[in-house]
Write an enzyme that holds these catalytic residues in place. Structure first.
Site, PDB file in Angstrom:
ATOM      1  N   PRO A   9       3.159   5.617 -49.008  1.00 48.50           N
ATOM      2  CG  PRO A   9       4.943   6.115 -47.779  1.00 48.50           C
ATOM      3  CD  PRO A   9       3.392   5.547 -47.478  1.00 48.50           C
ATOM      4  CB  CYS A  10       4.651   3.740 -53.829  1.00 51.62           C
ATOM      5  SG  CYS A  10       3.632   2.647 -53.103  1.00 51.62           S
ATOM      6  CD  GLN A  11       8.558   7.917 -50.435  1.00 51.81           C
ATOM      7  OE1 GLN A  11       8.226   6.664 -50.199  1.00 51.81           O
ATOM      8  NE2 GLN A  11       8.271   8.929 -49.446  1.00 51.81           N
ATOM      9  N   GLY A  12       9.420   4.555 -54.630  1.00 56.35           N
ATOM     10  CA  GLY A  12      10.274   3.638 -55.675  1.00 56.35           C
ATOM     11  C   GLY A  12       9.695   3.777 -57.003  1.00 56.35           C
ATOM     12  CB  ILE A  13       6.386   3.920 -58.449  1.00 55.79           C
ATOM     13  CG1 ILE A  13       5.463   4.363 -57.364  1.00 55.79           C
ATOM     14  CG2 ILE A  13       6.331   2.153 -57.869  1.00 55.79           C
ATOM     15  CD1 ILE A  13       3.951   3.777 -57.641  1.00 55.79           C
TER      16      ILE A  13
END
Length: 796
Positions: A413-417
């Site tokens: 998961p890459c919620q920062g993008i």
């Protein structure tokens, strides 16, 4: 048919290390070039002497003018100077004419003399070859620098930049009387797609390429020593084996699909136009012999279904990615089995465990009966219990150790993008804790060292911050000495009625075949969601390529056989109400054994699981009941809403606003203001003959089209699961919202299935694996040879 402008793209100014001398261009140079070409076109024999008519005014101003290759487009490099003033010359006698024509026929054909011969200079760019008068084996530059054919060399670059690196493939005098050399280029890491996203530990490491072009001879700066070495996952061992040299290479970088791959052994003669890779002066530790070529090794991998190939599914969710991979690999006879799975979501892991009893599944959290991973905080005084846990885990292989895993797959998961994150760190995405799982994923690969790795993520991976995280992911694999490539695949192109574009990054150990991307099986119109720089990473057929694809699927193809249920449906199991109406429905209703090709037992499951919708609240249900049952219906069809000529909605002053029994408005304010009043998604019905939007994790109808075409409810969990390609036998655990989340977060199963098939091909070293893409067998979505069951025509 899925199309894109080109499957290949010439390098941009920041993605190529190969270029000749670069100086300003002037109109008079163009005039001179035109005159040169006119003369060349009049040449009748290879040995004709050429006299170039040049105006005195032009001649006086062209001594220092260069038309040369640039990083954004490689054209013939022609330094229009007086030959006698060049500080370079050929040494020795010319190569005998017969030998030259045999070795470099592309320079001497009649087509070349007519200016029509084209040659590949980059992965999609053609150059007009300079006709040759004669070839040489040796040349002198600057009065003392000696260069020979097949030497590696530094080449002049722009001011302030390091010199370019090339191999000299040809040295020849053009029919214009000027001296040239043909270069095949090497890339530095920062000149490949990884750019500055990661600093490789090996400063001398460069990458071979297939890019070649012609350049003025006096652009050569100095001879250098480049060696080819054996790739090795043990970086220290590899470095210790490298002799003294200026640079070394162990991989080739190709622009299509940002590919880093082990070059095969060279078979073409030095300097041949057909030569596709670079030969080095030295090859260390038998690199060519150790790196497998397409034909010199016996088939690898799983020749027998009894030979188990193990998978670790990281960030597994409910198991869609590994399920698809195993189904696809099984179609080619590979016994791919998910032995381990890890995720933070307990319900998703329970779903995976229910459908895959052979898998050891772990999730975050602790209970009296759980044996799971835990943070070290709070456990410092539990050495005895920790020891027991590790011993038990090792003995029972609860979690894998290095050497246990053949394939690691997962979507960190890459919620920062995410576009929903208003506080994204565009300057340094890796500094955002919400993106750190990408680093963890690569760290796990580095620790376990599987034969293959497959990472999935959203397209924002290559969109946000100029694709920093996508570049980082590729760079990490290459830095670990894995071969790698990146592609973007649309779920609808593999037999689903939704678009859903995702990024997939393959990694393979140096000793293995790097898997290809399976080309689409179904027609689909690609949407403009890919940054221009990464268009060449879209898995699609080349524009102009003629291929017969299956028709795109629509909503009705997927769910028209589903039993009617109401908004209040609460059963987790219900019987089917009719036979399958389409090929998709027939296949999706197969048992697990039938999908795996077994002829034992029933072909179809008898019960339908998870066919229940999110129970809407009273107000929303009453709104949904008022939406007309027609194509394109949404909140705009409710009384009191008026659509302006600019497609924005406004209140109709002639209609009194209507209210629900709860005293809340029938048309909520948020529907009128969503996306500035331009959206038609609030309370929108889907329709049978439409490709649906991407399946998401939430089933609320407030800002997305999720209503059933003719029933007053949102799509059920199972209907969403069908849109993701989950087989009907696949059951889900947890509450209703939890199950919607699992389905929405999943990798589309048919895409993973296609990737699993290509993985099996790579493991068996079968097929033509030279290119980055492969073609799936006909009717791949229904490939099993069992007698097809009757299909009921869909008259919905």
């Amino acid at each position: 048919m899925p199309k894109r402008k080109s499957i290949r793209k010439k390098p941009s100014s920041s993605s190529s290390s190969a270029s000749g001398c670069s100086k300003s261009k002037k109109q008079k140079v163009v005039e001179v070039v035109e005159k040169v070409e006119e003369v060349v076109n009049d040449v009748k024999t290879e040995s004709s002497e050429v006299s170039i008519p040049v105006d005195e005014e032009v001649e006086a101003g062209v001594e220092e003018i260069v038309e040369s290759p640039t990083n954004s487009g490689r054209k013939n490099s022609r330094k229009l100077v007086k030959k006698e003033e060049l500080d370079c010359r050929f040494l020795g006698d010319p190569v005998p004419a017969d030998e030259a024509k045999l070795r470099w026929p592309h320079r001497y054909s009649a087509k070349v003399e007519q200016g029509a011969k084209k040659s590949k200079t980059s992965d999609d760019d053609d150059e007009e070859l300079i006709p040759a008068k004669c070839h040489y084996f040796k040349a002198e530059v600057d009065g003392f620098k000696i260069f020979e054919l097949n030497d590696n060399a530094h080449v002049q670059s722009e001011d302030g930049k390091p010199p370019y690196i090339c191999k000299i493939l040809e040295m020849f005098e053009g029919v214009d009387g000027l001296p040239y050399f043909r270069a095949q280029w090497y890339y530095r890491s920062v000149d490949t797609v990884m750019k500055e996203s990661i600093t490789l530990r090996e400063a001398k490491r460069v990458f071979a390429s297939e890019i070649m072009d012609d350049n003025p001879l006096d652009c050569l700066l100095e001879k250098i020593n480049i060696v080819r070495v054996t790739p090795n996952l043990d970086v220290d061992s590899k470095l210790s084996a490298i002799p003294d040299c200026d640079y070394y290479y162990d991989m080739k970088y190709l622009l299509p699909y940002s590919t880093y791959i082990i070059p095969p052994a060279e078979t073409a003669s030095p300097g041949s136009e057909s030569q596709s890779t670079i030969s080095s002066d030295k090859e260390v530790n038998g690199a060519v012999g150790d790196a497998k070529s397409d034909s010199d090794e016996a088939p690898q991998g799983n020749e027998s279904s009894n030979s188990e190939i193990t998978v670790l599914d990281l960030y597994c969710g409910c198991g869609a990615m590994s399920t698809g991979l195993c189904l696809g690999a099984n179609l080619h006879g590979s016994n791919l089995v998910t032995r381990w799975a890890v995720d933070v979501n307990q319900f998703a892991c329970q779903s995976l465990a229910l459908n895959h009893p052979e898998t050891n599944v772990r999730w975050k959290g602790y209970g009296e009966k759980d044996d799971t991973w835990e943070p070290l905080e709070g456990l410092s005084n539990c050495r005895e219990k920790i020891g027991e846990f590790v011993k038990k885990g090792y003995k029972e292989k609860i979690l894998p150790f290095p050497g246990d895993v053949d394939v690691v797959c997962g979507g960190p998961p890459c919620q920062g993008i995410s576009g929903f994150n208003r506080f994204r760190n565009a300057e340094n995405p890796l500094a955002d804790p919400k993106n750190e799982q990408l680093v963890v994923y690569m760290d796990v690969v580095n620790y376990l060292k599987p034969k293959y790795a497959l990472m999935e993520n959203v397209v924002d991976l290559v969109k946000f911050s100029k694709g920093f995280l996508g570049r980082y992911a590729l760079g990490r694999l290459v830095d670990m000495n894995y071969q790698a490539r990146m592609g973007m695949m649309a779920a609808g192109a593999y037999g689903l009625p939704q678009f859903r574009m995702r990024v997939f990054i393959w990694g393979a150990q140096p000793s293995e075949k790097l898997p290809q991307y399976p080309l689409p099986t179904h027609d689909l119109v690609l949407r403009g969601v890919i940054p221009t720089e990464f268009e060449i990473n879209t898995v699609a057929y080349n524009e102009g390529h003629t291929v017969q694809l299956e028709n795109k699927l629509f909503l009705g193809d997927a769910i028209s056989d589903m039993p009617e249920v109401t908004n209040a449906e609460s059963r987790d199991e219900i019987p089917y109400s009719c036979p399958p109406k389409t090929e998709f429905q027939r296949f999706i209703r197969m048992t697990k054994d039938a999908m795996l090709g077994s002829r034992n037992g029933s072909e179809f499951i008898s019960k339908l699981y998870d066919h229940r919708p999110l129970n809407l609240n009273v107000d929303d249900y009453q709104r949904v009941c008022r939406i007309p049952k027609k194509k394109g219906a949404n909140f705009r069809d409710l009384p009191g809403v008026r659509v302006r000529s600019d497609n924005k909605v406004e209140w109709d002053p002639d209609v009194e606003r209507e209210y629900l029994p709860s005293k809340k408005p029938l048309v909520p304010d948020y529907a009128m203001t969503f996306v500035g009043g331009t959206s038609s998604k609030p309370f929108a019905r889907l329709w049978w003959d439409e490709t649906v939007p991407t399946v998401v994790t939430r089933a609320e109808p407030h800002n997305q089209a999720v209503l059933h075409p003719v029933q007053d409810r949102v799509l059920t969990i199972r209907e969403n699961a069908r849109l993701q390609g989950f087989p009907d036998y696949y059951q889900l655990k947890g509450g209703v919202k939890d199950r919607y989340i699992q389905v929405g977060n999943a990798v589309a199963v048919p895409v993973a299935r296609a990737l699993g098939y290509s993985l099996a091909l790579a493991m068996a070293s079968e097929g033509s694996l030279d290119g980055p893409v492969m073609t799936l067998p006909p009717k791949f979505t229904n490939i099993h040879d069992r007698a097809a069951s009757p299909i009921v025509e869909d008259n919905s």
